[in-house]
Design an enzyme around this catalytic site. Structure first.
Site: not given
Length: 467
Positions: A337-338, A345, A350, A370, A381
């Site tokens: 999670d950011i 924002n 946006h 991989r 997010e």
């Protein structure tokens, strides 16, 4: 059974098996009666005529197998009667046996010149007459059999000619390529060395870019098939040796065409093959497949970040769960999670928020390179990483590298409480799937770990040990 006839002992059983229809022509009633009685007793069917004119009028009512004709007859002698018979197409093949008291060579020679087949002099012995009759009846029977065979052969030849004409018409007008091949075998081992072309239609010659006369009777298939597929010749050999047909597509460039469908079936000691140009169909199929692939890609990609979307994540995790359960290998999940993204924002707009999400997503995808790993946008997010065949230690290393990589992006975040740059809160869980465990449990534990990272101050990695 034997019977004494005119002083001779005759085997009636053997003679009765060779009955014939005989016409006697003689002007003397006593001669007619003698021959009629003798031959009738031996099983022959005998009719009589006392003159040539009478014989000519009645003979066609029922054609005899053989005619016994006296030479000395008033009005028309035997030679004239014979000539009349031979001039008639319906009567000319009936053998005529002359019987006469004239024994001069001239008389006998004339009898043969006018068409007679034999000449018996009087007085005669019945056994001689019977022997000569039987000989000529046998010849006549063989002649009829031969004529019937000739007629049958002509009929068969006509049928074959018509069949060949029909087959040729079909071959030449067919939109499919058609060819027939004969096996060419090693005289010592019996192994098939190549195939000789027996029949080929214009379509095949066009595909091969060769004239038909350069193909028929030639052995070229083994060399040709090497350019299409190395094992195709051996598969054609199996069609002949085992009788198993082939039915498939193949690629062969010929002009504007490059896809064909062929069917090969055993035919004697060889095979028949039909070839159809399916280039247009194949192009349509490939275009459709390409469209489907694009639709599938669109259906599984997040429109903004161009990484896997939530649907793709769910499907892939379900597949990997079953595989790892079957193989009993560890499967790890990372949720990211950011930190304080809503503030980012709100303060930057946006568009800036979308650009931030794109950069973060692409950097996470770069870290996990991989083919069996999957990076997906989990929602808003949040991002998820599925790590196949990876234990907790390996998953924590990936999480740490990911956190460092995002820090190196140095995306400014003026409204964060913990840093002036974008940071991540990361939760990690790892387990070996079993029937007692569930995907939902793995996601729940990973999600709890991520929120614990937030609760502990964000910008950190928390591991959840699943027991």
């Amino acid at each position: 059974m034997y019977q004494l006839v005119k002083g001779a002992l005759v085997n009636l059983d053997s003679l009765s098996k060779k009955k014939g229809n005989i016409l006697l022509i003689d002007d003397l009633p006593e001669n007619l009666k003698l021959l009629t009685d003798s031959l009738s007793k031996l099983g022959y069917t005998v009719r009589c005529a006392i003159s040539g004119s009478r014989a000519l009028k009645t003979i066609k009512s029922k054609l005899p197998d053989i005619i016994i004709l006296d030479v000395k007859i008033p009005e028309m002698d035997g030679y004239q009667i014979c000539e009349a018979f031979k001039a008639d197409p319906d009567l000319c093949d009936i053998p005529i046996l002359f019987i006469s008291a004239l024994d001069e060579a001239f008389d006998k020679l004339k009898a043969f010149q006018v068409g007679g087949v034999d000449y018996i002099t009087k007085p005669f012995q019945i056994e001689e007459v019977v022997a000569r009759l039987e000989a000529h009846l046998t010849i006549q029977k063989q002649h009829r059999i031969l004529q019937e065979e000739i007629i049958k052969r002509k009929e068969i030849e006509e049928i074959l000619y018509q069949s060949r004409a029909i087959l040729s018409g079909i071959l030449n007008s067919s939109l499919d390529g058609i060819a027939a091949m004969q096996a060419v075998r090693d005289p010592l081992t019996g192994d098939i060395q190549d195939f000789c072309c027996l029949v080929v239609n214009p379509i095949v010659s066009k595909v091969l870019n060769r004239k038909r006369e350069d193909l028929i009777g030639k052995s070229f298939l083994k060399e040709l098939l090497k350019n299409i597929s190395p094992d195709l010749f051996d598969r054609f050999v199996k069609v002949v040796d085992l009788g198993e047909p082939l039915d498939e597509d193949f690629n062969y460039v010929s002009g504007d065409s490059y896809w064909y469908h062929y069917v090969v079936v055993k035919l004697g000691d060889g095979f028949a093959i039909t070839i159809r140009d399916i280039t247009t169909r194949k192009q349509t199929e490939l275009a459709l497949q390409n469209s489907n692939d694009k639709l599938e890609l669109i259906a599984n990609l997040d429109g903004l970040t161009q990484i896997a979307n939530r649907r793709c994540f769910d499907d892939y995790l379900a597949t990997e769960w079953l595989r790892h359960q079957r193989e009993q290998n560890p499967l790890s999940l990372i949720l990211i999670d950011i930190d304080y993204f809503k503030r980012y924002n709100d303060s930057n707009g946006h568009q800036a928020g979308d650009n931030c999400l794109i950069r973060v997503a692409q950097e996470i995808a770069r870290v996990t390179q991989r083919p069996t790993d999957l990076v997906a946008r989990y929602g808003g997010e949040e991002f998820a990483v599925i790590l196949s065949n990876t234990n907790m230690e390996g998953a924590l290393k990936v999480a740490a590298v990911t956190q460092t990589a995002i820090a190196n992006l140095a995306i400014p975040h003026d409204n964060s409480d913990i840093s002036d740059l974008i940071t991540l809160s990361i939760g990690v869980a790892s387990l070996i799937p079993t029937s007692e465990r569930s995907i939902e449990g793995l996601i729940s534990r990973t999600d709890q770990a991520m929120y614990e990272a937030k609760n502990r101050g964000r910008n950190r990695v928390i591991a959840s040990l699943v027991r």
